[in-house]
Enzyme design. Sequence first.
Site, short mmCIF file in Angstrom:
data_model
loop_
_atom_site.label_atom_id
_atom_site.label_comp_id
_atom_site.label_asym_id
_atom_site.label_seq_id
_atom_site.Cartn_x
_atom_site.Cartn_y
_atom_site.Cartn_z
N GLU A 282 0.82 -1.21 0.00
CA GLU A 282 0.00 0.00 0.00
C GLU A 282 0.86 1.27 0.00
O GLU A 282 0.64 2.19 0.79
CB GLU A 282 -0.97 -0.02 1.18
CG GLU A 282 -1.89 -1.23 1.15
CD GLU A 282 -2.94 -1.27 2.25
OE1 GLU A 282 -2.69 -0.74 3.34
OE2 GLU A 282 -4.02 -1.84 2.00
N ASP A 361 -8.39 -9.00 4.13
CA ASP A 361 -8.18 -7.89 5.05
C ASP A 361 -9.27 -7.82 6.12
O ASP A 361 -10.13 -6.95 6.05
CB ASP A 361 -8.15 -6.57 4.25
CG ASP A 361 -7.58 -5.42 5.04
OD1 ASP A 361 -7.07 -5.67 6.15
OD2 ASP A 361 -7.63 -4.28 4.55
N GLU A 389 -12.72 -2.42 11.86
CA GLU A 389 -12.73 -1.70 10.59
C GLU A 389 -13.84 -2.17 9.65
O GLU A 389 -14.57 -1.36 9.08
CB GLU A 389 -11.36 -1.87 9.91
CG GLU A 389 -11.28 -1.21 8.55
CD GLU A 389 -9.88 -1.31 7.93
OE1 GLU A 389 -8.96 -1.84 8.58
OE2 GLU A 389 -9.73 -0.84 6.80
C1 GCU Z 1 -6.14 -2.16 5.78
C2 GCU Z 1 -6.49 -0.82 6.32
C3 GCU Z 1 -5.35 0.12 6.24
C4 GCU Z 1 -4.12 -0.51 6.89
C5 GCU Z 1 -3.85 -1.85 6.26
C6 GCU Z 1 -2.73 -2.62 6.94
O1 GCU Z 1 -5.97 -2.10 4.38
O2 GCU Z 1 -7.60 -0.30 5.64
O3 GCU Z 1 -5.71 1.29 6.87
O4 GCU Z 1 -3.02 0.30 6.76
O5 GCU Z 1 -4.99 -2.65 6.37
O6 GCU Z 1 -3.03 -3.58 7.64
O7 GCU Z 1 -1.58 -2.31 6.74
#
Ligand code: GCU
Length: 674
Positions: A282, A361, A389
């Site tokens: 990400e 996730d 979440e």
């Molecule tokens: C999910 C979440 C993110 C977080 C990511 C992670 O995608 O939405 O906010 O950073 O998990 O676990 O790194």
Amino acid sequence: MGYEQLWLDYTRKVSGRETEGIIYICVGIPDAEKDALIQNSVKELQEAFAGMVGRELTLRQEGSAGTGAAQARTGEGREIRLVRREGMRVESYHLYCEKGDIVIEASDSRGILYGAFDLIRQVKMENPLHLLDRTNAPLMPMRMLDHWDNMDGSIERGYSGESFFFVKDQIVIDERTRDYARLAASVGINAVVINNVNVKDAATWLITDRYLDQVKQLSEVFAGYGIRLFLSLNYAAPMELGELESADPLSEEVRGWWHERMKKVFGKVSDLGGFLIKADSEGRPGPFTYGRTHADGANMLAEAAAPYGGTIIWRCFVYNCMQDWRDYKTDRARSGYDNFMDLDGKFMDNVILQIKNGPMDFQVREPVHPLFGGLTKTNQMLEVQIAQEYTGQQRHLCYLIPMFKEILGFRTYVKEETDTVMDIVSGRTFGQRNCGMAAVANTGNDDNWTGHDMAAANWYGFGRLAFEPELTAEEIAREWIRVTYGNDEQVEETMMFLLMSSWPAYESYTSPLGIGWMVSPNNHYGPSVDGYEYSRWGTYHRADHQGIGVDRSHEGTGYAMLYRKPNASVYDDKEKCPDELLLFFHHIPYTWKLRSGKTVIQHIYDSHFEGVEIVDEMVEQFMALQGRLPEAAYERMARRFLEQKEHAREWRDQINAYFHRKSGILDEKGREVY
Ligand code: GCU
């Protein structure tokens, strides 16, 4: 103080019958006055007794001369005795009654502390103390909370206010820090990461002089409660701190930089546990930039941290987040496995791979991550999320311990006898000591810590489960209710119903049969069926007018084949795949008959109507607790339950309408579908 003490609230009185005559604490441990854990154990017991029983316990110190607190025992009166007993397992304790006295025995000070907190629980629940005989050894070596707190005070996926660790780029250490440590330690948590895995801005500087003095102070507060402090690390720190041009893990210059950095950090903060790293995920930097593997990256840090006993926790949440929804071959679910499986056995001993419970996730339902059972030569740790979440964001009640129990109980078939996820992460399968369980934390600076008062059951429950995974979700729930709200039977029974109905209810009124997602993009507080359908995140449901689901069988992305036999063949076969995961593994016509005998479309309608009915029942039962709960807590919870009631309807109606419109098939029971 302003905030609540949750399950450590000592203002609630107990009847005192069981504790009658207990007037001393006797510390039979040499040099106890130099041991913060023992001091805190004594303090905790004294405060608990003063508050709940209305009695000041007199401290008797045995075995060390000249302590002012030494007091002779008069002969009358019972005591709580803290005793060192060599040869017991690490962190374990034996809590028992001997001729009226209560004895807490342990080899190490953490064991004593855990025994003290257990005794306090027993007193709160008014259990018969003369029958006490509890031997308890935590199965998982690492029991960790991962906070996603940013240094500006915000919390990523935080649903209970702002951070209490950070305000305006400063570390805060106050009474609340200590109370946090007490709450965490009281349920057996022994490791904490205070900052977000997405390490940016000021947080990159946590490993520099700018913050190390405060990091040290914080680590000392935690150490007094047996908690080791960890930091999330920015993989590209050498560059972002402006010192190097590269973060290539095989470059001598970069390796040298980390050696110096670790020397400095551990030199200052000697009880630091180590670091948690999110790399190449990400948008975060990582070794891929240099054509290197995750083993190269993790080992570079591990080598630098090893001389100081530091542990590197490396996350497996690595996937392509720039996917094309038109591409049916790339499968996000495969990515963790595909990125890490070939590296099995290549990580240093002080590296632990932290693996999310499922391949996607933290959805309300996912299969267990195939790296569990896949990896055989690598330290592993399970990562779950108690920050809700995707499970109602602490506005809906969703007690997650039943889900975690299922995950831990999953048979991977990696070995004949010791093959469950619990066996793996407790170290039984491969004889590892570097393993355990972490939860993404659900706390913030709200007065009740967790937004929804009942979300505290997930915090409490996570710790208790990691310590004693044999406990059932019901046992943990009951315990939490009684230590938090006392021993009122109606409160207990109602709250049991609420907690135990909540995960099934949430699953019923949200995304069906393992498909997941269907939430609003970014904030993830659904519903939005197509919210992630045409985006880059790899999270698709593939619904058309005939059917729905992702083909992950051997004819599709092949994901099902990543499991060991017989799991692979069960998941691969539509006829054998468990209903609750069917759409995760297969694209299925709406008219397909599930193992339950219902068609897919009828299941969608039924479960959504039923989910809302359960919530209605939950809300009604909750409302009847008025007058039996502290008023402020009741008001807060009532507001959230009403929101859940309304919001569950929104989910039901949007999902049902969507699938009615797609499929053109009516609900056979003729209920209102819009
Ligand atoms: C999910 C979440 C993110 C977080 C990511 C992670 O995608 O939405 O906010 O950073 O998990 O676990 O790194």
